[in-house]
Structures are given as structure tokens and as C-alpha cells.
Design an enzyme around this catalytic site. Structure first.
Site, PDB file in Angstrom:
ATOM      1  CD  GLN A 122      -3.097  -0.737   2.242  1.00 47.65           C
ATOM      2  OE1 GLN A 122      -4.028   0.023   2.032  1.00 47.65           O
ATOM      3  NE2 GLN A 122      -2.940  -1.352   3.410  1.00 47.65           N
TER       4      GLN A 122
ATOM      5  CB  ILE B   6      14.051  -7.306   3.023  1.00 46.57           C
ATOM      6  CG1 ILE B   6      12.803  -7.768   3.787  1.00 46.57           C
ATOM      7  CG2 ILE B   6      13.699  -6.294   1.948  1.00 46.57           C
ATOM      8  CD1 ILE B   6      12.152  -6.646   4.610  1.00 46.57           C
TER       9      ILE B   6
ATOM     10  CB  ALA C 172       5.567  -5.057   6.656  1.00 45.08           C
ATOM     11  CE1 TYR C 173       3.391 -13.854   6.917  1.00 45.34           C
ATOM     12  CE2 TYR C 173       2.328 -12.754   8.772  1.00 45.34           C
ATOM     13  CZ  TYR C 173       2.433 -13.843   7.911  1.00 45.34           C
ATOM     14  OH  TYR C 173       1.581 -14.899   8.054  1.00 45.34           O
ATOM     15  CB  THR C 174       0.639  -6.598   6.912  1.00 45.49           C
ATOM     16  OG1 THR C 174       0.254  -7.005   5.595  1.00 45.49           O
ATOM     17  CG2 THR C 174       1.769  -5.583   6.823  1.00 45.49           C
TER      18      THR C 174
ATOM     19  CB  THR D 210       2.485  -1.749  13.410  1.00 41.60           C
ATOM     20  OG1 THR D 210       1.110  -1.971  13.749  1.00 41.60           O
ATOM     21  CG2 THR D 210       3.317  -2.745  14.188  1.00 41.60           C
TER      22      THR D 210
ATOM     23  CE1 TYR E 167       2.444  -6.706  11.191  1.00 41.78           C
ATOM     24  CE2 TYR E 167       1.053  -5.666  12.860  1.00 41.78           C
ATOM     25  CZ  TYR E 167       1.790  -5.590  11.691  1.00 41.78           C
ATOM     26  OH  TYR E 167       1.859  -4.394  11.017  1.00 41.78           O
TER      27      TYR E 167
ATOM     28  CE  LYS F  50       6.096  -3.629  11.248  1.00 42.42           C
ATOM     29  NZ  LYS F  50       6.724  -3.362   9.922  1.00 42.42           N
TER      30      LYS F  50
END
Length: 293
Positions: free
Chosen positions: A11, A37, A60-62, A101, A125, A129
Site C-alpha cells: 500500500q 529482504i 512487511a508481513y502484515t 505499527t 505480528y 515488528k
């Protein structure tokens, strides 16, 4: 000054590409298929090849719920990846901007969260982060960590697009009303990052560190959904009535990962340091038809 963007198809990454192109920056934007990455060798090679002055990590893994099962993958992307980028940036004299986040907080406080408040992530998550933040700050003094929340935009998957899709076929929707935060427009996040980049590029002293950037006014998911469907109705997007919205509790909608009840971020530090105002999510909803593409 050259910028390297990772996670270019996400996004924020998508918006960064648009704005970098429009503003005439020298940049390279790499998708996950173009640069993993979590692969330190690949990261070192890419940074050596492109020689950026700033790396903006939008990768990112979201998948918050899936992270509870895919822990290794979440940590590889959200912790190891940022660490690799920060070290490579340091070795090449570059700065790193990293997106984080609200999930680094427990979400049980009253009021808003400042950058100095105690972190206490409640799931994989959030933990991954937070460890990514710690890795970035440890590896490279020239870092900007930008915590944000409730991201939405015209590109990718998000709450706004989900509401529009579900509302087109359902007569009623149950929306969680006991979680509050600040919806944040992805394009505004990209703009904030590039505003900091411009500050750095012009030779100004840059106050490195962790900042919060999210939207105002704060609202619940239920209230956000009401705003979305108000715009849907005004724009005449449906050939049916908009759905009836029913307020439900978090307990009514159990998920594998715990959500913060309070995702309200205090963004005054960023505004004071760089003159960047919080995201105006209400204005971002005005062109509601753009979210249906």
C-alpha cells in the site's frame, strides 16, 4: 540523492513510487519478488549495486492472524529483513526509514500512545515488528522509525475496500465498535516519509529516532465504517441500499491474534520536528469510487 524503496507493491510502497516519480527523485523501487529482504546476501548486493542515500523499507508481513501460525516467516520479514537493510545502509553510509505499527503496544491504555510509552505487543505480528524496530535502531544511528495504524488506500487490501466489497452483496454487517484508532491514508504516509527525506536531503540537521504518524480524528471501526458507507451512498456506488451496520464487541468477533483496543497514536512529536500534520483520512474518503478499482 537516491532512494531505494523495498516492498514496492504494498500500500505505502505503491504510493511512494507514484510520488517519487511525480517529484522527480532518483529512485529504485523493488518488490518482494525482486528483493527478499530476509536474504542478507541479496540485500547487500542490491544496496551495493544501487548505492542509495536513503532506504525506505515499506516491506512487511502484515497478515496479523496468519502470523500466529507462520511465526518464522513473520520474524524473517519483520525483524531480520529490517536488520539486513539497516546494516547494509550503515555500511554504505545511507539512512534507513522503516515503517512500524501500533501493534507494538498492548492497546489497553487510556488516552493516546506516545513514542516513549512502554511497548507490550500481544501477538506474533506485534512482537516481530517491535524486534524489527529494535534491530534497525541498533544497527544504524541514521534511522527514522515511523509507527502508523489502520492503513488504507486505493491500492492493495484494506478495511475500506473490504467494506465496499462486502456491502455490495450484504444487507447487514457487524462491525467492531470497541476498538479505536486513527485511520491513516497510505498516500499520506508516503508523503510524510518523503517530507522527512527532503529535510535530510537539503542538509538540515535531522532528528533521527522513532515517530508516530496516523490519522485524526480518532474513531472506532464501527464509526469508520459509517463514514465509508456515507460516502458510498452519496456517490451512488451501489444499485441497492447500503447495508445496515450493527455495532459488535471484540468478543463477538474472535480472531487468532488479539487486536489492540486502543490504537490511538500521539503524533505531536513528528509535527513538532518536521511540521508534518496527522493524516486527514476524512478527505481521503471523498473520492470513494477510487477504492473500487
Amino acid at each position: 540523492m537516491k532512494i531505494l524503496v523495498t516492498g514496492a507493491n504494498g500500500q505505502v510502497g505503491y504510493c511512494l513510487q507514484q510520488q517519487l516519480r511525480e517529484q522527480g527523485w532518483d529512485f529504485v523501487a523493488l518488490t518482494r519478488t525482486e528483493l527478499d529482504i530476509s536474504d542478507s546476501v541479496a540485500v547487500n548486493s542490491a544496496v551495493a549495486q544501487y548505492q542509495p542515500d536513503i532506504i525506505i523499507n515499506a516491506a512487511a508481513y502484515t497478515a496479523v492472524d496468519k502470523a500466529e501460525q507462520e511465526q518464522a516467516l513473520a520474524y524473517a520479514i519483520n525483524r531480520d529483513g529490517p536488520a539486513n537493510l539497516a546494516r547494509a545502509a550503515k555500511d554504505n553510509g545511507a539512512a534507513i526509514f522503516h515503517i512500524s505499527t501500533d501493534y507494538v503496544f498492548a492497546g489497553d491504555a487510556t488516552g493516546t500512545y506516545s513514542e516513549n510509552d512502554t511497548t507490550a505487543p500481544q501477538g506474533v505480528y506485534g512482537h516481530s515488528k517491535l524486534e524489527g524496530e529494535q534491530a534497525v535502531s541498533a544497527a544504524n544511528d541514521k534511522h527514522i522509525i515511523l509507527r502508523t495504524a489502520w492503513v488504507f488506500g486505493e491500492h492493495g487490501n484494506n478495511f475500506v475496500k473490504t467494506m465496499i466489497r462486502l456491502g455490495s452483496s450484504r444487507d447487514t454487517l457487524g462491525i467492531v465498535a470497541d476498538q479505536e484508532g486513527g485511520p491513516t491514508y497510505a498516500s499520506d504516509i508516503a508523503n510524510a516519509l518523503l517530507s522527512i527525506a527532503k529535510h535530510y536531503a537539503t542538509g538540515n540537521t535531522t532528528p533521527w529516532g522513532t515517530y508516530h504518524y496516523a490519522g485524526l480524528p480518532h474513531i472506532s471501526w464501527f464509526g469508520f465504517a459509517q463514514q465509508i458507507f456515507s460516502h458510498v451512498e452519496q456517490a451512488g456506488l451501489y444499485n441497492k441500499a447500503i447495508p445496515q451496520l450493527n455495532a459488535i464487541t471484540t468478543a463477538d468477533y474472535p480472531t487468532p491474534a488479539k487486536r489492540p483496543a486502543n490504537s490511538k497514536l500521539d503524533c505531536s512529536k513528528l509535527e513538532n520536528a518536521f511540521g508534518i500534520a496527522p493524516s486527514d483520512w476524512q478527505s481521503a474518503l471523498k473520492n470513494i469510487s477510487a477504492y473500487t478499482a
